[in-house]
Design an enzyme around this catalytic site. Sequence first.
Site, PDB file in Angstrom:
ATOM      1  N   SER A  30       0.814  -1.225   0.000  1.00 46.48           N
ATOM      2  CA  SER A  30       0.000   0.000   0.000  1.00 46.48           C
ATOM      3  C   SER A  30       0.839   1.262   0.000  1.00 46.48           C
ATOM      4  CB  SER A  30      -0.872   0.060   1.261  1.00 46.48           C
ATOM      5  OG  SER A  30      -1.852  -0.910   1.217  1.00 46.48           O
ATOM      6  N   HIS A  61      -2.917   0.904  -4.881  1.00 50.08           N
ATOM      7  CA  HIS A  61      -2.198  -0.190  -5.547  1.00 50.08           C
ATOM      8  C   HIS A  61      -2.397  -0.045  -7.055  1.00 50.08           C
ATOM      9  CE1 HIS A  61      -1.664  -2.937  -1.965  1.00 50.08           C
ATOM     10  NE2 HIS A  61      -2.492  -2.030  -1.503  1.00 50.08           N
ATOM     11  N   HIS A  83      -4.500  -9.527  -2.464  1.00 44.20           N
ATOM     12  CA  HIS A  83      -4.831  -9.867  -1.078  1.00 44.20           C
ATOM     13  C   HIS A  83      -5.895 -10.947  -1.051  1.00 44.20           C
ATOM     14  CE1 HIS A  83      -3.353  -5.687  -0.920  1.00 44.20           C
ATOM     15  NE2 HIS A  83      -2.855  -6.031   0.254  1.00 44.20           N
ATOM     16  N   TYR A  85      -8.238 -10.949   1.087  1.00 42.89           N
ATOM     17  CA  TYR A  85      -9.533 -10.303   1.392  1.00 42.89           C
ATOM     18  C   TYR A  85     -10.233  -9.758   0.151  1.00 42.89           C
ATOM     19  CZ  TYR A  85      -6.927  -5.851   1.351  1.00 42.89           C
ATOM     20  OH  TYR A  85      -6.139  -4.802   1.003  1.00 42.89           O
ATOM     21  N   GLU A  86      -9.494  -9.653  -0.949  1.00 45.29           N
ATOM     22  CA  GLU A  86     -10.138  -9.217  -2.196  1.00 45.29           C
ATOM     23  C   GLU A  86     -10.921 -10.356  -2.850  1.00 45.29           C
ATOM     24  OE1 GLU A  86      -7.396  -6.290  -4.542  1.00 45.29           O
ATOM     25  OE2 GLU A  86      -6.103  -7.623  -3.408  1.00 45.29           O
ATOM     26  N   ALA A 113       2.235  -2.148   4.492  1.00 40.84           N
ATOM     27  CA  ALA A 113       1.812  -1.199   5.504  1.00 40.84           C
ATOM     28  C   ALA A 113       1.233  -2.035   6.645  1.00 40.84           C
ATOM     29  CB  ALA A 113       0.740  -0.273   4.937  1.00 40.84           C
ATOM     30  N   MET A 209      -2.412  -7.362   6.685  1.00 38.40           N
ATOM     31  CA  MET A 209      -3.303  -8.254   5.932  1.00 38.40           C
ATOM     32  C   MET A 209      -2.629  -8.869   4.704  1.00 38.40           C
ATOM     33  SD  MET A 209      -6.620  -5.765   6.034  1.00 38.40           S
ATOM     34  CE  MET A 209      -7.053  -4.849   7.526  1.00 38.40           C
ATOM     35  N   SER A 210      -1.313  -8.928   4.718  1.00 40.20           N
ATOM     36  CA  SER A 210      -0.610  -9.469   3.543  1.00 40.20           C
ATOM     37  C   SER A 210       0.632 -10.226   3.995  1.00 40.20           C
ATOM     38  CB  SER A 210      -0.214  -8.320   2.612  1.00 40.20           C
ATOM     39  OG  SER A 210       0.744  -7.490   3.235  1.00 40.20           O
ATOM     40  N   ASN A 233       0.013   3.189  11.506  1.00 42.15           N
ATOM     41  CA  ASN A 233      -0.957   3.575  12.551  1.00 42.15           C
ATOM     42  C   ASN A 233      -0.693   2.732  13.793  1.00 42.15           C
ATOM     43  OD1 ASN A 233      -2.270   1.530  10.483  1.00 42.15           O
ATOM     44  ND2 ASN A 233      -3.125   1.048  12.504  1.00 42.15           N
ATOM     45  N   HIS A 244      -8.389   3.595   6.206  1.00 39.05           N
ATOM     46  CA  HIS A 244      -7.419   3.365   5.127  1.00 39.05           C
ATOM     47  C   HIS A 244      -6.770   4.665   4.661  1.00 39.05           C
ATOM     48  CE1 HIS A 244      -5.461   1.285   1.854  1.00 39.05           C
ATOM     49  NE2 HIS A 244      -6.043   2.061   0.958  1.00 39.05           N
TER      50      HIS A 244
END
Length: 269
Positions: A30, A61, A83, A85-86, A113, A209-210, A233, A244
């Site tokens: 990201s 991306h 990802h 989640y996609e 990230a 998440m990756s 964060n 995001h």
Amino acid sequence: MTLVEKINETCDFLRQKGMTAPEFGLILGSGLGELAEEVENAVVLDYADIPNWGRSTVVGHAGKLVYGDLAGRKVLALQGRFHFYEGNPLEVVTFPVRVMKALGCVGVLVTNAAGGIGFGPGTLMAISDHINMTGQNPLIGENLDDFGPRFPDMSNAYTADYRKTAFAVADKLGVKLDEGVYIGVTGPCYETPAEIRAFKTLGADAVGMSTVPEVIVAAHSGLKVLGISAITNHAAGFQSELNHEEVVAVTERIKEDFKTLVKAILAEL
Ligand code: HPA
């Protein structure tokens, strides 16, 4: 088509396009994809034009594969990754890593990230190890014996020598580089504060998440790995809200340091 046939078909296609002999794979997370724009003598392909390739759908991306010279090395860079989640199967998420290996890469530099558990926004963290909290594994299914064993060792998934080089380079540049454990989740929701407290107890320093699926596949095939998290964060519970846009904004702020560091590391690997 079997997975191996797909890998071969894609490699043949990429070689025909001039992506012949990469030394290092770069997976840019990201907001970090800009680095690929510095690749010289670049061959650039849209993901949509590559057979068997996934599609990138996340803001920040780009969705381009870039081959060429960066810091004196031949790199194959993913500007935007896939990802879970996609809705991508892990075979698709990790397919570029298989292709990197099959095209002859010796190592991959994986970036992301991540939310900080202890570390604050703006921190760059070299990943020393990971915890797979996804409940998934990209190696489930028939083992690709030509790539690696059925039960691969993950003791040294993140290559110690690469990390050592990264710290030496960071020192020389005066860029602060921390070190820690990355815990990988599927997303797409951010974590609850209770989950983050649990992850802290488990020994995690950053959450994202990756990366975990890609690194498992890289380690399976004997690729050396350097992982770098850009902490964007404080993880849930350590700050009031997560979004995001903030992740993208903080990445904007630290990406110059990130780009300088990664290029200098590449030159030394
Ligand atoms: N959690 C999970 N993934 C992330 C975060 C987070 O806090 N920040 C950036 N990616």
